[in-house]
Scaffold this active site. Structure first.
Site, short mmCIF file in Angstrom:
data_model
loop_
_atom_site.label_atom_id
_atom_site.label_comp_id
_atom_site.label_asym_id
_atom_site.label_seq_id
_atom_site.Cartn_x
_atom_site.Cartn_y
_atom_site.Cartn_z
N CYS A 1 0.82 -1.20 0.00
CA CYS A 1 0.00 0.00 0.00
C CYS A 1 0.87 1.27 0.00
CB CYS A 1 -0.97 -0.05 1.18
SG CYS A 1 -2.32 1.15 1.11
N HIS A 2 0.83 2.05 1.07
CA HIS A 2 1.64 3.26 1.19
C HIS A 2 3.03 2.98 1.79
CE1 HIS A 2 -2.31 5.12 0.65
NE2 HIS A 2 -1.69 6.26 0.39
N ALA A 3 3.27 1.76 2.26
CA ALA A 3 4.56 1.44 2.90
C ALA A 3 5.76 1.58 1.98
CB ALA A 3 4.51 0.06 3.54
#
Length: 186
Positions: free
Chosen positions: A111-113
């Site tokens: 995801c945003h990681a």
């Protein structure tokens, strides 16, 4: 090579992690016999973000400043918007990410990681994916962004969203069982 039922895996997160992106890997990897620990930048519990509001919490097993790469076979980085944004500004969290990238051990970000991989300067020339809203960040850092459920480049595993969790966890298992990866610095 490490069998998944003998693997030691650390999940690095803080308040605001996407609930499913921590819980699903945690539960599935534990179910396969892995020893899974939660690391964070503060002791106690960290609270999830669950779709549109705060969710439940998990207990922290160790502080990021105490994570030693030699004690683990893989690092898992759940997303959410808040979690990786806070972690990428924390020196101890970024040391963990950089140490794992440099070690050749499995690093898995969803995801945003991948923002953490951008901050660690570990994206240039690597194939990866992420949540669509940060694909420009990945590209601007030199990453080769792909719109696929899971992308792996020499043991760095990335996925787009909670919809990809089954493929993400399966690839983590596969990569852990393959062992350390020789990779050039990004």
């Amino acid at each position: 090579m490490t069998a998944i039922n003998a693997a030691k895996i650390v999940i690095l997160a803080t308040d605001g992690y996407e609930r499913s992106e921590l819980r699903v890997p945690y539960d599935q990897l534990k179910a396969k016999g892995a020893d899974v620990k939660i690391a964070s930048i503060e002791n106690g519990e960290i609270k999830s973000w669950d779709e549109k509001n705060w969710g439940d919490a998990v207990s922290v097993d160790l502080l990021a400043k105490d994570v030693r790469v030699e004690d683990f076979d893989a690092l898992v980085l759940p997303g959410g918007q808040i979690n990786p944004d806070v972690l990428r500004a924390d020196d101890s969290a970024m040391r963990v990410v950089r140490d794992f990238v440099a070690s050749g051990k499995v690093v898995a970000a969803i995801c945003h990681a991948p923002w953490l991989l951008v901050e660690a300067d570990a994206v240039k020339g690597r194939q990866m994916t992420s949540y669509g809203s940060i694909k420009t960040d990945v590209k601007n850092a030199g990453g080769i962004w792909k719109d696929e459920e899971v992308v792996c480049d020499k043991g760095i595993v990335t996925s787009r969203s909670p919809d990809d969790l089954d493929a993400f966890v399966a690839k983590i298992v596969e990569e852990v069982e393959e062992g350390r990866h020789d990779r050039r610095a990004a």
